[in-house]
Enzyme design. Structure first.
Site, PDB file in Angstrom:
ATOM      1  N   TYR A  95       0.826  -1.203   0.000  1.00 19.32           N
ATOM      2  CA  TYR A  95       0.000   0.000   0.000  1.00 19.32           C
ATOM      3  C   TYR A  95       0.870   1.267   0.000  1.00 19.32           C
ATOM      4  O   TYR A  95       1.533   1.588   0.979  1.00 19.32           O
ATOM      5  CB  TYR A  95      -0.929   0.025   1.202  1.00 19.32           C
ATOM      6  CG  TYR A  95      -1.825  -1.186   1.330  1.00 19.32           C
ATOM      7  CD1 TYR A  95      -2.127  -1.994   0.230  1.00 19.32           C
ATOM      8  CD2 TYR A  95      -2.381  -1.534   2.555  1.00 19.32           C
ATOM      9  CE1 TYR A  95      -2.947  -3.096   0.346  1.00 19.32           C
ATOM     10  CE2 TYR A  95      -3.215  -2.639   2.682  1.00 19.32           C
ATOM     11  CZ  TYR A  95      -3.484  -3.418   1.586  1.00 19.32           C
ATOM     12  OH  TYR A  95      -4.299  -4.525   1.713  1.00 19.32           O
TER      13      TYR A  95
ATOM     14  N   ARG B 270     -16.353  -2.760  -2.444  1.00 21.37           N
ATOM     15  CA  ARG B 270     -15.588  -1.663  -3.056  1.00 21.37           C
ATOM     16  C   ARG B 270     -16.481  -0.461  -3.320  1.00 21.37           C
ATOM     17  O   ARG B 270     -16.332   0.246  -4.328  1.00 21.37           O
ATOM     18  CB  ARG B 270     -14.885  -2.137  -4.333  1.00 21.37           C
ATOM     19  CG  ARG B 270     -13.968  -3.335  -4.104  1.00 21.37           C
ATOM     20  CD  ARG B 270     -13.192  -3.707  -5.351  1.00 21.37           C
ATOM     21  NE  ARG B 270     -12.449  -4.949  -5.187  1.00 21.37           N
ATOM     22  CZ  ARG B 270     -11.231  -5.052  -4.641  1.00 21.37           C
ATOM     23  NH1 ARG B 270     -10.644  -3.974  -4.201  1.00 21.37           N
ATOM     24  NH2 ARG B 270     -10.636  -6.228  -4.538  1.00 21.37           N
ATOM     25  N   GLY B 271     -17.429  -0.239  -2.411  1.00 23.25           N
ATOM     26  CA  GLY B 271     -18.338   0.903  -2.500  1.00 23.25           C
ATOM     27  C   GLY B 271     -19.663   0.590  -3.149  1.00 23.25           C
ATOM     28  O   GLY B 271     -20.623   1.347  -2.999  1.00 23.25           O
ATOM     29  N   PHE B 272     -19.756  -0.525  -3.869  1.00 24.59           N
ATOM     30  CA  PHE B 272     -20.999  -0.848  -4.571  1.00 24.59           C
ATOM     31  C   PHE B 272     -22.167  -0.961  -3.601  1.00 24.59           C
ATOM     32  O   PHE B 272     -23.286  -0.506  -3.890  1.00 24.59           O
ATOM     33  CB  PHE B 272     -20.848  -2.155  -5.350  1.00 24.59           C
ATOM     34  CG  PHE B 272     -22.108  -2.603  -6.033  1.00 24.59           C
ATOM     35  CD1 PHE B 272     -22.473  -2.067  -7.257  1.00 24.59           C
ATOM     36  CD2 PHE B 272     -22.950  -3.541  -5.439  1.00 24.59           C
ATOM     37  CE1 PHE B 272     -23.656  -2.459  -7.880  1.00 24.59           C
ATOM     38  CE2 PHE B 272     -24.128  -3.942  -6.056  1.00 24.59           C
ATOM     39  CZ  PHE B 272     -24.485  -3.390  -7.280  1.00 24.59           C
TER      40      PHE B 272
ATOM     41  N   SER C   7     -12.820  -5.642   1.605  1.00 21.86           N
ATOM     42  CA  SER C   7     -13.832  -5.084   0.698  1.00 21.86           C
ATOM     43  C   SER C   7     -15.234  -5.559   1.085  1.00 21.86           C
ATOM     44  O   SER C   7     -16.009  -6.017   0.228  1.00 21.86           O
ATOM     45  CB  SER C   7     -13.524  -5.431  -0.759  1.00 21.86           C
ATOM     46  OG  SER C   7     -12.321  -4.842  -1.173  1.00 21.86           O
ATOM     47  N   PRO C   8     -15.613  -5.436   2.362  1.00 21.22           N
ATOM     48  CA  PRO C   8     -16.904  -5.967   2.813  1.00 21.22           C
ATOM     49  C   PRO C   8     -18.113  -5.185   2.318  1.00 21.22           C
ATOM     50  O   PRO C   8     -19.227  -5.696   2.387  1.00 21.22           O
ATOM     51  CB  PRO C   8     -16.792  -5.897   4.341  1.00 21.22           C
ATOM     52  CG  PRO C   8     -15.860  -4.754   4.581  1.00 21.22           C
ATOM     53  CD  PRO C   8     -14.852  -4.832   3.480  1.00 21.22           C
TER      54      PRO C   8
END
Length: 341
Positions: free
Chosen positions: A57, A212-214, A208-209
């Site tokens: 990262y 990823r923003g969806f 990514s729970p």
């Protein structure tokens, strides 16, 4: 806020952790140091005791930030980082390129660098970020086991591996956690690796729970910048996203029925899937952080859980979660036809 605790191997940690990647890497430009401080220190004050970073990262910048900001509070939280995928100046031109390298010498050298950047004597949970398929998993895990014996790390994790690879690794040294993408719209762990974790007593850490923003609500995919990893992901192509976005109205209605926001519903669903699952949402916003953490108080009935499971069955989502290169780099099980979607 008092967050409930769950067990991550020998460590009692908050039921919701914090993925620190977003502060430097993956979506938009890196946040300011001041904003990173606000997010990390607010998380600590709100009861988060599990922070997750990685060498990759920001090519080390995220570890430096976590160390600078949280270092004086080191005894208050469990620290996780990752090795085996990092930036390397392969052409000698000063430009770092992402490289997967699971050789023993590389992993041990990377650990020394991580300890220095994080400003700590020991990392509580050290993951192999990706399995280097050119190196037997037994060799990579053996190197990490050496680091445990040397007192430089306390436990070993794996990221994005299959059930078979997990079992092979666990035979070399006990694995504390497997970290893989898991959410309502990414149900791949349910194919095999989640059951393998439970067979072996391995905690499952869900990155990514919120998809990823969806799963937070409609996205403007046209606004994704050049550093946004979603721009290369098939699910976020214009055609596939349009198909997937049709799920959002029904999903939002279920969130209203549950009395929470869509993001909270996504996190609460994971928390209700088992006490051995720990989601680690990431954010650059204190407001969103507090919203995420409040998901620990959301109660979902069996009927509502069944409704969500049926609504987000694997065939409901259009597109592979990674592009062709990403699919080659991971070792996770896939649904039939997923890699070509």
């Amino acid at each position: 806020m008092t967050l409930p605790t769950r067990h991550l191997g020998p460590f009692p940690v908050s039921a919701i952790g914090l993925g620190c990647m977003n502060l430097n890497h993956g979506y938009a430009a890196p946040t300011s140091q001041e904003q990173a401080e606000r997010v990390l220190l607010t998380a600590l004050d709100e009861g988060v005791t599990f922070f997750d970073t990685a060498t990759l990262y920001g090519f080390g910048a995220n570890e430096i930030r976590v160390g600078q900001i949280l270092g004086k509070h080191r005894q208050r939280f469990t620290l996780a980082s990752k090795c085996g995928m990092q930036g390397v100046d392969v052409n000698g031109d000063g430009k770092l390129v992402r490289v997967i390298d699971g050789r023993a010498a590389t992993l041990k050298a990377t650990c020394e660098d991580s300890l220095r950047r994080l400003g700590t004597d020991v990392i509580d949970l050290y993951y192999l970020h990706r399995w280097d398929k050119q190196v037997p998993i037994e060799e990579s895990v053996g190197a990490l086991a050496d680091l445990v014996r040397e007192g430089k790390i306390r436990s070993i994790g794996l990221s994005e591996v299959s059930a078979d690879t997990l079992r092979r690794a666990h035979a070399v040294h006990p694995i504390t956690a497997v970290q893989t993408e898991y959410s309502l719209w990414t149900r791949n762990p349910e194919i095999a690796v989640l059951d393998a974790c439970r067979d072996l007593g391995v905690t499952f850490v869900a990155f990514s729970p919120v998809g990823r923003g969806f799963l937070c609500g409609p996205l403007d995919i046209g606004s994704f910048g050049p550093t946004d990893i979603r721009a290369t992901m098939p699910r976020f192509s214009a055609e596939n996203y349009a198909a997937n976005a049709r799920l959002l109205a029904g999903y939002t209605a279920i969130a209203e029925e549950a009395g929470c926001t869509p993001a909270q519903l996504a996190l609460a669903w994971l928390l209700h899937r088992g006490e051995d699952i720990i989601p680690i949402p990431g954010t650059t916003s204190v407001e969103h952080l507090r919203e995420d953490l409040a998901a620990a108080d959301v109660k979902l009935s069996g009927a509502l859980m069944a409704k969500l499971d049926a609504f987000f069955h694997p065939k409901a989502v259009v597109g592979s979660r990674y592009n062709a290169q990403g699919n080659r780099e991971v070792d996770t099980e896939q649904w039939p036809g997923e890699a070509a979607a």
